[in-house]
Write an enzyme that holds these catalytic residues in place. Structure first.
Site, PDB file in Angstrom:
ATOM      1  N   GLN A 125       0.808  -1.217   0.000  1.00 25.85           N
ATOM      2  CA  GLN A 125       0.000   0.000   0.000  1.00 25.85           C
ATOM      3  C   GLN A 125       0.843   1.268   0.000  1.00 25.85           C
ATOM      4  OE1 GLN A 125      -2.720  -0.313   3.281  1.00 25.85           O
ATOM      5  NE2 GLN A 125      -4.155  -1.611   2.159  1.00 25.85           N
ATOM      6  N   ASP A 128       1.659   2.282  -3.584  1.00 25.77           N
ATOM      7  CA  ASP A 128       0.538   2.338  -4.519  1.00 25.77           C
ATOM      8  C   ASP A 128       0.313   3.776  -5.002  1.00 25.77           C
ATOM      9  OD1 ASP A 128      -1.784   2.100  -5.953  1.00 25.77           O
ATOM     10  OD2 ASP A 128      -2.950   1.162  -4.352  1.00 25.77           O
ATOM     11  N   SER A 131      -3.366   4.892  -6.128  1.00 29.71           N
ATOM     12  CA  SER A 131      -4.255   5.315  -5.052  1.00 29.71           C
ATOM     13  C   SER A 131      -3.883   6.691  -4.519  1.00 29.71           C
ATOM     14  CB  SER A 131      -4.230   4.286  -3.913  1.00 29.71           C
ATOM     15  OG  SER A 131      -4.807   3.060  -4.318  1.00 29.71           O
TER      16      SER A 131
END
Length: 417
Positions: A125, A128, A131
């Site tokens: 994450q 990422d 995002s």
């Protein structure tokens, strides 16, 4: 190893692939950081800040001298060809639309990492970039709408009367859509949203929005992304959305199908049914648009059906770059975190047994490692002539099936808003 940070040459791009904060992180890994003079200026990061963080500023980078190149926009083929064999690149690559660059990277023997390909797992994450940049875009699109709307967003009760809250409708509840919902809610608007993935209902509610349920089939692909509806289901979706669009003061569309043209969610007739003074912001304008007639970078007045005024249709362009400082802050951390995963004792040495490293790798050792992109490149090479009519017909038929399967694979493999 020498790591280079270039000025972004793409028109309208104001982000930079490293900030003074991440330069400290990269230098702490044992890398020698070079940055082109002025690379961070559009994002508010001056050369002196980079120098204080441990970078060396240079008038211009020579790609042939670099061991690592970090970037925001996809590289030009000429830049890719100028890199030395074994060099590492990290940045956005848009592999399905930049096949010439991908081939140049492979031919040059470059190990290229595409941030769009970072696996969607919890451990990745912090890397990422899709995002992080979608979050910026979702925030920005609400501000763009609020500036243009000739009304307040929040409810105001005053001695002179009550001002009702604006009604905001968000179509698409990915990262950008959820951020748009949360931002509009914080500004005091009454917010509703729709997404063709039923699982997004709880996420919309968690941001304070009201989920609009339509009688449509489930449309969720692998990795949590949306998949495109068939033509007849898309028409039904627009029909069911029409009354909700007509009631909105602000419509924000953020829907995208990874690797493909953005789906058409709103027709011109739906926009014309809105009240005079309403605002429509199409965040997907650069990828084809969710709203009929939207043009990237332009505000278009659309006459209302009653002839009493117009609706402002905003085709948003370079949304993350409009918030260049924080967009760069987040993006640069994505880049630095991926490099940190691969760096030991000052040397970037990718471990392809690591699923994050392997998943994000686009090219390595002269080959395209991302299978859908490799197949797309192979499909561009004309097959040798076959003079056997029977075999040729079978080949054409098989190629058609192969190309359809390949396109679907690329759609599943790349990220979207």
């Amino acid at each position: 190893m020498k790591l280079g940070i270039p000025r972004e040459r793409h028109e309208g791009e104001r982000r930079v692939a490293a900030t003074p904060e991440t330069v400290k992180q990269l230098a702490g890994l044992g890398l020698d950081v070079l940055i082109e003079s002025g690379a961070g200026d559009p994002a508010g990061y001056g050369d002196h800040e980079y120098m204080h963080a441990g970078a060396m500023t240079v008038p211009a980078l020579n790609p042939a001298d670099l061991d690592i190149l970090v970037h925001v926009r996809p590289l030009e083929p000429a830049t890719a060809r100028s890199l030395k064999p074994g060099a590492v690149t990290v940045g956005m690559a848009s592999p399905s639309s930049e096949l010439a660059t991908v081939q140049a990277l492979a031919d040059a023997g470059v190990t290229a990492f595409a941030l769009e390909l970072v696996p969607r797992i919890s451990r990745a994450q912090s890397m990422d970039a899709l995002s992080s940049q979608a979050l910026v875009a979702g925030y920005r699109c609400v501000l763009e709408a609020a500036i243009r709307l000739p009304r307040f967003f929040p409810l105001y009760m005053t001695a002179a009367g009550t001002v009702p809250p604006a009604r905001v409708l968000v179509l698409g509840a990915g990262v950008a859509g959820l951020q748009a919902i949360g931002t509009a809610k914080r500004l005091g608007a009454r917010v509703s949203a729709n997404d063709i993935r039923p699982a997004s209902a709880d996420e919309v509610a968690s941001m304070g929005g009201t989920f609009i349920r339509l009688d449509l089939e489930t449309a969720e692909a692998s990795g949590g992304y949306a998949r495109e509806l068939s033509a007849d289901r898309g028409a039904l979706q627009r029909e069911l959305l029409a009354p909700h669009v007509a009631q909105a003061d602000v419509l924000i569309t953020t829907a995208a199908v990874p690797g493909r043209r953005a789906p058409l969610l709103v027709s011109r007739q739906m926009v014309q049914a809105m009240r005079p003074g309403s605002v429509v912001v199409d965040l997907a304008a650069e990828s084809g648009g969710n709203v009929e007639g939207s043009v990237p970078g332009e505000d278009i007045p659309v006459p209302t059906a009653d002839g009493q005024g117009h609706v402002t249709l905003v085709g948003l362009k370079d949304a993350p770059s409009a918030m260049a400082s924080d967009a760069s802050r987040l993006y640069a951390k994505n880049v630095a975190n991926l490099l940190a995963l691969m760096t030991r004792d000052g040397v970037v040495s990718p471990d392809f047994d690591d699923e994050v490293v392997a998943g994000a790798c686009l090219t390595h050792d002269g080959a395209v490692r991302h299978l859908p992109t490799a197949e797309a490149l192979a499909a561009l090479i004309p097959a040798p002539p076959d003079h056997s009519p029977t075999v040729q017909n079978d080949t054409v038929q098989n190629d058609t099936v192969h190309n359809e399967t390949l396109h679907n694979d690329i759609v599943r493999s790349e990220g979207g808003i």
